[in-house]
Design a protein around this motif. Sequence first.
Motif, PDB file in Angstrom:
ATOM      1  N   THR A 135      43.146  38.609  39.218  1.00  0.00           N
ATOM      2  CA  THR A 135      44.015  38.957  38.080  1.00  0.00           C
ATOM      3  C   THR A 135      44.279  37.719  37.231  1.00  0.00           C
ATOM      4  N   ASN A 226      35.980  50.937  39.430  1.00  0.00           N
ATOM      5  CA  ASN A 226      37.351  51.323  39.741  1.00  0.00           C
ATOM      6  C   ASN A 226      37.711  52.732  39.278  1.00  0.00           C
ATOM      7  N   ASP A 254      33.529  40.324  34.663  1.00  0.00           N
ATOM      8  CA  ASP A 254      34.336  40.301  35.895  1.00  0.00           C
ATOM      9  C   ASP A 254      33.454  40.793  37.049  1.00  0.00           C
ATOM     10  N   LYS A 281      38.910  37.881  45.282  1.00  0.00           N
ATOM     11  CA  LYS A 281      38.794  38.701  46.489  1.00  0.00           C
ATOM     12  C   LYS A 281      37.823  38.119  47.515  1.00  0.00           C
TER      13      LYS A 281
END
Length: 449
Positions: A135, A226, A254, A281
């Motif tokens: 983020t 997502n 990303d 992550k």
Amino acid sequence: MIDRSRLKQLHTLEEERFVARTSQSRELFEKAKGVMPGGVPMSWMTKWPGKYPLFVASAQGSHLVDVDGNEYIDLCLGDTGSMTGHLPEATVAAISAQLKRGMTAMLPTDDAVAVSAELARRFGLPLWQFTVSATDANRHAIRFSRLITGKSKIVVIDRCYHGSVDETFATLDASGATVMREGNIGAPVPLDVTTRVVEFNDLAGMETALKHGDVAAILMEPAMTNVGIVLPDNGYLKAVGELAKTYGVVWIIDETHTISVGPGGMTTELGLTPDILTIGKAIGGGIPTGTFGMTHEMASQISKKSEREVIDTGGIGGTLAGNALSLAAMRATLTEVLTESNFKKMIALGNRWCDGVEAAITELSLPWHVNRLGARGEYLFQSDAPRTGGEAARAGDFELEQYIHLRLLNDGFLLTPFHNMALMSPYTFQRDVDAHTSAFRVMCQELVS
Ligand SMILES: Cc1ncc(COP(=O)(O)O)c(C=O)c1O
């Protein structure tokens, strides 16, 4: 095809089954409700299937054990945070060694140099910065894009997710206008002030969005992950890169989830040339981290426009960013865990999982579709591959998804709570995948009988 009253009955049975085997989790949840809103450490965790979440006792490799002693094959893997498998040996060894040398000092360690060099080798971007989450990497990439271009708007893809980044919680309404996404909590300003939304795989829409001349950056995943998986059309991504160049817009890719295709993500796989690449992550092997890479050109423009005296209050930062522990974790994870040979194994398992799910869907004539993204697989409730996020979102079926997740959880399989994704780690076994295939087939059979 699926009788809804039968689905409700089946769900009730699974709720009973869940409650009967998770008394310790229930007890903890009752206590948790007194000290955490919703009884969970983060609000979205109420989305896990069942009346309360499982409380975890331990996790190792591809397996997880709850506080009642139930064991699960973990196909969620912390929604990619543990794509390495839980407790990858090399990462644990590096963290353990670092723990004896200090965790955070707001100064660089030699690991920062080694990790940056490795990221540069993998992704082709020469210069790197570190954050504590993906983020934050995205937030910082957006701020730097505004600094460089002097423009304000960010283009994102409809139904994207890039972490809790204010500019990204926008969607397209029926007339094609950019509006706030449903459920967006406490937005600072109306989203059309900061953002322009375009559909994935829509080059004409992308050009229209850029033509206004007020766009600082395009922030996108190279494949959507997502809203289920949505794959790019041939040539789409390179054409977006060309449009970004033509209109003087920073192209941010990303790779946080799409690293599932290989060590250098889709950027390397497809030979893409973003100005900035963000990721988090998995690369910390479970330790919080994020990073973004950039070209020399970006770095030089940023440097020209930044002042040393006020650089700590410019909106880019994080006290624990680049901390020694996360860099030690990243170094070991990148060089010894997320390796070429482990990716080969993980991708083969990903394909095996998809083959198994696809075979059951075909056998039972379910109008569902399976999409593959290397070590990641996902099914969605329409018969063809979606081409846009909007299309994938319309194929969503919350009631059915909740049932499937709870049923498979009771059968010993953990899926992400958000959609129907499964991820393979270097520690996932072929027998884990085959066990899921059998359970999935039986569940589908019961759904349609
Ligand atoms: C593509 C993508 N980018 C960024 C993020 C944000 O990651 P984090 O929540 O670790 O900051 C996510 C989280 O799911 C993601 O899917």
